[in-house]
Design an enzyme around this catalytic site. Structure first.
Site, mmCIF file in Angstrom:
data_model
loop_
_atom_site.group_PDB
_atom_site.id
_atom_site.type_symbol
_atom_site.label_atom_id
_atom_site.label_comp_id
_atom_site.label_asym_id
_atom_site.label_seq_id
_atom_site.Cartn_x
_atom_site.Cartn_y
_atom_site.Cartn_z
ATOM 1 N N HIS A 37 53.809 -68.470 -19.378
ATOM 2 C CA HIS A 37 53.230 -69.488 -18.504
ATOM 3 C C HIS A 37 51.753 -69.125 -18.314
ATOM 4 O O HIS A 37 51.409 -67.935 -18.331
ATOM 5 C CB HIS A 37 53.984 -69.433 -17.166
ATOM 6 N N ASP A 67 57.233 -61.124 -15.456
ATOM 7 C CA ASP A 67 57.144 -62.392 -14.743
ATOM 8 C C ASP A 67 58.577 -62.894 -14.576
ATOM 9 O O ASP A 67 59.197 -63.380 -15.528
ATOM 10 C CB ASP A 67 56.294 -63.375 -15.561
ATOM 11 N N GLN A 77 61.389 -67.225 -13.381
ATOM 12 C CA GLN A 77 62.541 -68.026 -13.820
ATOM 13 C C GLN A 77 63.808 -67.179 -13.962
ATOM 14 O O GLN A 77 64.811 -67.660 -14.487
ATOM 15 C CB GLN A 77 62.238 -68.714 -15.163
ATOM 16 N N LYS A 128 61.022 -71.355 -6.025
ATOM 17 C CA LYS A 128 61.913 -71.584 -7.171
ATOM 18 C C LYS A 128 63.313 -71.035 -6.908
ATOM 19 O O LYS A 128 64.133 -70.934 -7.817
ATOM 20 C CB LYS A 128 61.333 -70.924 -8.425
ATOM 21 N N CYS A 147 52.448 -75.860 -18.450
ATOM 22 C CA CYS A 147 51.558 -74.689 -18.285
ATOM 23 C C CYS A 147 51.840 -73.638 -19.347
ATOM 24 O O CYS A 147 51.878 -72.431 -19.055
ATOM 25 C CB CYS A 147 51.682 -74.087 -16.893
HETATM 26 N N1 7TS Z 1 55.710 -67.905 -14.392
HETATM 27 C C1 7TS Z 1 56.688 -68.708 -14.833
HETATM 28 C C2 7TS Z 1 57.616 -68.229 -15.890
HETATM 29 C C3 7TS Z 1 56.817 -69.972 -14.269
HETATM 30 O O1 7TS Z 1 57.808 -70.772 -14.696
HETATM 31 C C4 7TS Z 1 55.920 -70.394 -13.263
HETATM 32 C C5 7TS Z 1 55.974 -71.774 -12.669
HETATM 33 C C6 7TS Z 1 54.945 -69.496 -12.828
HETATM 34 C C7 7TS Z 1 54.865 -68.264 -13.432
HETATM 35 C C8 7TS Z 1 54.014 -69.826 -11.729
HETATM 36 O O2 7TS Z 1 54.690 -69.910 -10.535
HETATM 37 P P1 7TS Z 1 53.922 -70.328 -9.202
HETATM 38 O O3 7TS Z 1 54.964 -70.339 -8.166
HETATM 39 O O4 7TS Z 1 52.881 -69.288 -8.983
HETATM 40 O O5 7TS Z 1 53.331 -71.663 -9.474
HETATM 41 N N2 7TS Z 1 56.556 -72.739 -13.513
HETATM 42 C C9 7TS Z 1 56.468 -74.066 -13.364
HETATM 43 C C10 7TS Z 1 57.079 -74.961 -14.234
HETATM 44 O O6 7TS Z 1 57.746 -74.618 -15.204
HETATM 45 N N3 7TS Z 1 56.798 -76.214 -13.857
HETATM 46 O O7 7TS Z 1 56.061 -76.168 -12.752
HETATM 47 C C11 7TS Z 1 55.843 -74.838 -12.439
#
Ligand code: 7TS
Length: 414
Positions: free
Chosen positions: A126, A203, A206, A229, A368
């Site tokens: 990401h 990371d 997910q 999430k 992303c």
């Molecule tokens: N890493 C992964 C693997 C992610 O899926 C996401 C967000 C992030 C980092 C960033 O997370 P945040 O909470 O800091 O924004 N993924 C997604 C997505 O798949 N669609 O919208 C956000």
């Protein structure tokens, strides 16, 4: 993956905790990889803070401030237990995964990365686990190296020894791809990285919400994830780090709460984790996250994982029947509850738009993960992602609506 807490999920009763599904017909919410829905107990925990003990933490010498402090710290304990952190103080509350990774890139990166060093990533990352390292590389003169994937969206292990070397100082890797759902064998990667003395950041945005993740077993050096999430609120995330690393790292943000004493020209800093929690944190949100941890552990992480695998397996079966569909990524048993696809001749944004008219929410775009899109030679995909509240009926509705979209567009294009 631990399966000891496995019992079939009572999805019907789980759905009753989510007011958003009370509508008739209910929303088929298939975008939990972006952000999940929030169950009532989490909102109630935050309401209780606002209604009965709202106050700032770590400062007040009065009852409600002490209560707020206690609840905030209890939330930290819950998070620590969830990922089996050796100590509660190894849990730093941030805003989200992105901030957790940036914290490491700035703080750890500023004292550990220099010109000529190499940072190893994968093409599955990401942007949150890519751009902070690009910025660090630009600041320091370090180089980024990438582990490629196979056509099936699995990491190409044959290349691992080519990208890892004595120059590798950091390996930053996603546990689960947010686009393909691929569950990476991170244990092998962590072990290989440690064999060349590299530090490893996982990371886990997910993974932590969907199955057991044990930082002691993995022996990762840093791990990052987001509250929103995993049934928690927005505005709170987590950074786990090994104590010796966190202790040696300089602060990321300066200000109140992170100091021990302040002179005009110089300050000394508080112990970990306060050193990394400058200013008033997201108090209600941390408390809500603590409740979310209770919620998903009560449901059972092994149960959530099995449930999602059933849904993704069924989705694969049904989607493969649709003419002109391309499904990206590995076989269902190698992935979490995420499925990316494209329908021939229809832009994924149009697919998502048509599904929306059936009250089905999916995501379309580059997710992303533009380097990954490039790898598959597409600019976007449609993506459905599952969580503990999704049902086989949601999958049926998705597939039926896609079938209709396909017929509609084919007719229109003739
Ligand atoms: N890493 C992964 C693997 C992610 O899926 C996401 C967000 C992030 C980092 C960033 O997370 P945040 O909470 O800091 O924004 N993924 C997604 C997505 O798949 N669609 O919208 C956000």
């Amino acid at each position: 993956m631990q399966t000891s807490d496995y019992r079939p999920l009572d999805v019907k009763s789980i759905r009753q905790d989510f007011p958003i599904f009370a509508e008739d017909p209910p929303l088929a919410f298939l975008d939990s990889a972006a952000s999940t829905q929030t169950p009532r107990p989490v909102v109630e925990a935050m309401d209780a803070y606002y209604d009965t003990y709202r106050s700032n933490i770590h400062r007040g010498i009065y009852r409600i401030s002490e209560e707020a402090t206690e609840q905030y710290e209890i939330a930290r304990q819950k998070v620590a237990k969830l990922i089996n952190s050796p100590r509660t103080s190894q849990i730093v509350f941030t805003r989200n995964t992105t901030e957790s990774i940036n914290l490491v890139a700035y703080s750890w990166g500023s004292v550990n990365i220099k010109q000529g060093d190499e940072i190893v990533l994968t093409v599955l990352e990401h942007h949150s686990n890519l751009v902070p390292w690009q910025l660090l590389a630009q600041r320091t003169g370090a180089t980024l190296k990438f582990l490629e994937i196979t056509d099936k969206g699995l990491l190409d292990f044959t290349q691992l020894q080519n990208v890892l070397s004595e120059k590798t100082k950091l390996v930053a890797i996603t546990h689960v791809s947010n686009v393909l759902g691929t569950i990476n064998p991170i244990q092998s990667i962590i072990d290989a990285a440690h064999a060349v003395n590299a530090t490893v950041l996982v990371d886990a945005a997910q993974s932590v919400p969907h199955f057991h993740v044990d930082v002691r077993q993995l022996d990762c050096d840093f791990l990052a994830f987001s509250g929103h999430k995993m049934c928690g609120p927005t505005g709170v995330g987590v950074l786990y780090g090994k104590m010796e690393l966190l202790e040696e790292m300089p602060p990321f943000l300066g200000g109140g709460s992170m100091i021990r004493s302040v002179e005009r020209d110089i300050s000394t800093y508080a112990d970990v984790p306060a050193k990394f929690e400058a200013g008033t944190p997201s108090i209600a949100e941390a408390i809500g996250l603590g409740r979310a941890v209770d919620y998903i552990t009560q449901a059972g992480l092994a149960s959530i994982h099995v449930h999602e695998q059933e849904l993704v397996k069924y989705a694969h079966q049904r989607l493969e029947e649709i003419e002109g569909i391309t499904i990206y990524g590995p076989e269902p048993h190698q992935k979490a509850g995420v499925i990316s696809f494209n329908l021939e001749g229809i832009h994924p944004h149009d697919v998502a738009g048509i599904l929306d008219t059936y009250n089905i929410a999916i995501r379309a775009g580059h997710h992303c993960a533009q380097p990954l899109m490039k790898k598959f030679d597409v600019i976007a995909t449609a993506r459905a992602s599952f969580y503990l509240y999704n049902t086989i009926d949601d999958v049926e509705r998705l597939c039926d609506a896609l079938q209709k979209a396909q017929t509609l567009m084919t007719r229109r294009n003739k």
